[in-house]
Design a protein around this motif. Structure first.
Motif, PDB file in Angstrom:
ATOM      1  N   LEU A  60       0.845  -1.197   0.000  1.00  0.00           N
ATOM      2  CA  LEU A  60       0.000   0.000   0.000  1.00  0.00           C
ATOM      3  C   LEU A  60       0.882   1.249   0.000  1.00  0.00           C
ATOM      4  CD1 LEU A  60      -2.715   1.445   0.154  1.00  0.00           C
ATOM      5  CD2 LEU A  60      -2.641   1.134   2.649  1.00  0.00           C
ATOM      6  N   ALA A  61       1.910   1.244   0.836  1.00  0.00           N
ATOM      7  CA  ALA A  61       2.848   2.379   0.858  1.00  0.00           C
ATOM      8  C   ALA A  61       3.478   2.578  -0.514  1.00  0.00           C
ATOM      9  CB  ALA A  61       3.932   2.144   1.917  1.00  0.00           C
ATOM     10  N   ARG A  62       3.812   1.489  -1.199  1.00  0.00           N
ATOM     11  CA  ARG A  62       4.401   1.576  -2.548  1.00  0.00           C
ATOM     12  C   ARG A  62       3.438   2.263  -3.511  1.00  0.00           C
ATOM     13  NH1 ARG A  62       3.171  -1.332  -6.675  1.00  0.00           N
ATOM     14  NH2 ARG A  62       2.209  -2.982  -5.433  1.00  0.00           N
ATOM     15  N   THR A  63       2.156   1.925  -3.440  1.00  0.00           N
ATOM     16  CA  THR A  63       1.202   2.533  -4.371  1.00  0.00           C
ATOM     17  C   THR A  63       0.980   4.007  -4.049  1.00  0.00           C
ATOM     18  OG1 THR A  63      -0.789   1.893  -3.132  1.00  0.00           O
ATOM     19  CG2 THR A  63       0.061   0.323  -4.778  1.00  0.00           C
ATOM     20  N   VAL A  64       0.983   4.361  -2.770  1.00  0.00           N
ATOM     21  CA  VAL A  64       0.870   5.779  -2.398  1.00  0.00           C
ATOM     22  C   VAL A  64       2.122   6.525  -2.860  1.00  0.00           C
ATOM     23  CG1 VAL A  64       0.662   7.416  -0.482  1.00  0.00           C
ATOM     24  CG2 VAL A  64      -0.700   5.316  -0.476  1.00  0.00           C
ATOM     25  N   CYS A  65       3.273   5.877  -2.759  1.00  0.00           N
ATOM     26  CA  CYS A  65       4.520   6.483  -3.234  1.00  0.00           C
ATOM     27  C   CYS A  65       4.460   6.737  -4.733  1.00  0.00           C
ATOM     28  CB  CYS A  65       5.697   5.575  -2.885  1.00  0.00           C
ATOM     29  SG  CYS A  65       7.304   6.256  -3.300  1.00  0.00           S
ATOM     30  N   ARG A  66       3.930   5.793  -5.487  1.00  0.00           N
ATOM     31  CA  ARG A  66       3.808   5.981  -6.939  1.00  0.00           C
ATOM     32  C   ARG A  66       2.866   7.148  -7.250  1.00  0.00           C
ATOM     33  NH1 ARG A  66       7.994   4.050  -9.727  1.00  0.00           N
ATOM     34  NH2 ARG A  66       8.174   1.810  -9.621  1.00  0.00           N
ATOM     35  N   ARG A  67       1.780   7.267  -6.477  1.00  0.00           N
ATOM     36  CA  ARG A  67       0.872   8.404  -6.683  1.00  0.00           C
ATOM     37  C   ARG A  67       1.579   9.703  -6.355  1.00  0.00           C
ATOM     38  NH1 ARG A  67      -2.898  10.095  -2.948  1.00  0.00           N
ATOM     39  NH2 ARG A  67      -3.049   7.984  -2.114  1.00  0.00           N
ATOM     40  N   ALA A  68       2.337   9.715  -5.267  1.00  0.00           N
ATOM     41  CA  ALA A  68       3.101  10.915  -4.907  1.00  0.00           C
ATOM     42  C   ALA A  68       4.057  11.281  -6.035  1.00  0.00           C
ATOM     43  CB  ALA A  68       3.871  10.688  -3.604  1.00  0.00           C
TER      44      ALA A  68
END
Length: 182
Positions: A123-131
């Motif tokens: 989940l953190a990885r996907t939020v990082c990609r959005r960031a």
């Protein structure tokens, strides 16, 4: 001093240095998404990680706070603007290489999941990609100044979060979930 200031009640907020912008400004969206990523990492840590992963996640949280400050400082000569540098990127690359050396080569796509901690890191990885996408949009905005190290950092961080999820599963004795394909 009260926690509420009422200065944002009309949908305007302040940047580091001087200047106020609407709360939906891309710069605010960028560092707000970094804040969200930091909160997800905090949740993953609260749920429990092995000691080495927890130590690394704590470092990442500190660095994300610095990165958010860099994004909140639009002045290229500002105090925080260039706080993320090549050395931060190199540290991420070193961590990726060290973790990847523990893992069997990946031969299939995997789905987010496995252990609770690994799912949180995905989940953190996907939020990082959005960031990263928001910061790219900000960087493409005329007159916006975004240090190149910030973009590179976010790109490497998502890779690090991916291998961290895999190694957390491995250390917990939980298999990654292979994608069955179509």
């Amino acid at each position: 001093m009260k926690i509420y200031t009422k200065t944002g009640d009309q949908g305007i907020t302040g940047l580091l240095g001087s200047g106020r912008v609407p709360k939906d400004d891309l710069r605010i969206e960028a560092y707000g998404t970094i804040d969200e990523l930091n909160a997800v990492l905090g949740q993953v840590r609260a749920d429990g990680l092995d000691p080495a992963s927890n130590e690394l996640a704590a470092l990442l949280q500190d660095e994300l706070f610095v990165l958010g400050s860099a994004l909140a400082d639009p002045d290229p000569a500002g105090r925080f603007h260039n706080a993320i540098a090549d050395e931060h990127v190199r540290r991420l690359e070193t961590a990726i290489d060290a973790i990847d050396a523990e893992l069997a080569p990946l031969r299939v796509f995997i789905l987010p999941g496995g252990s609770r901690a690994a799912a949180g890191l995905h989940l953190a990885r996907t939020v990082c990609r959005r960031a990263e996408r928001v910061v790219v949009s900000l960087a493409r905005t005329p007159g916006a100044s975004v240090p190149s190290a910030v973009l590179i950092y976010l790109n490497r961080l998502s890779d690090l979060l991916f291998v961290m999820a895999r190694v957390v599963n491995q250390r917990a004795g939980v298999a990654d979930i292979p994608w069955k394909g179509i």
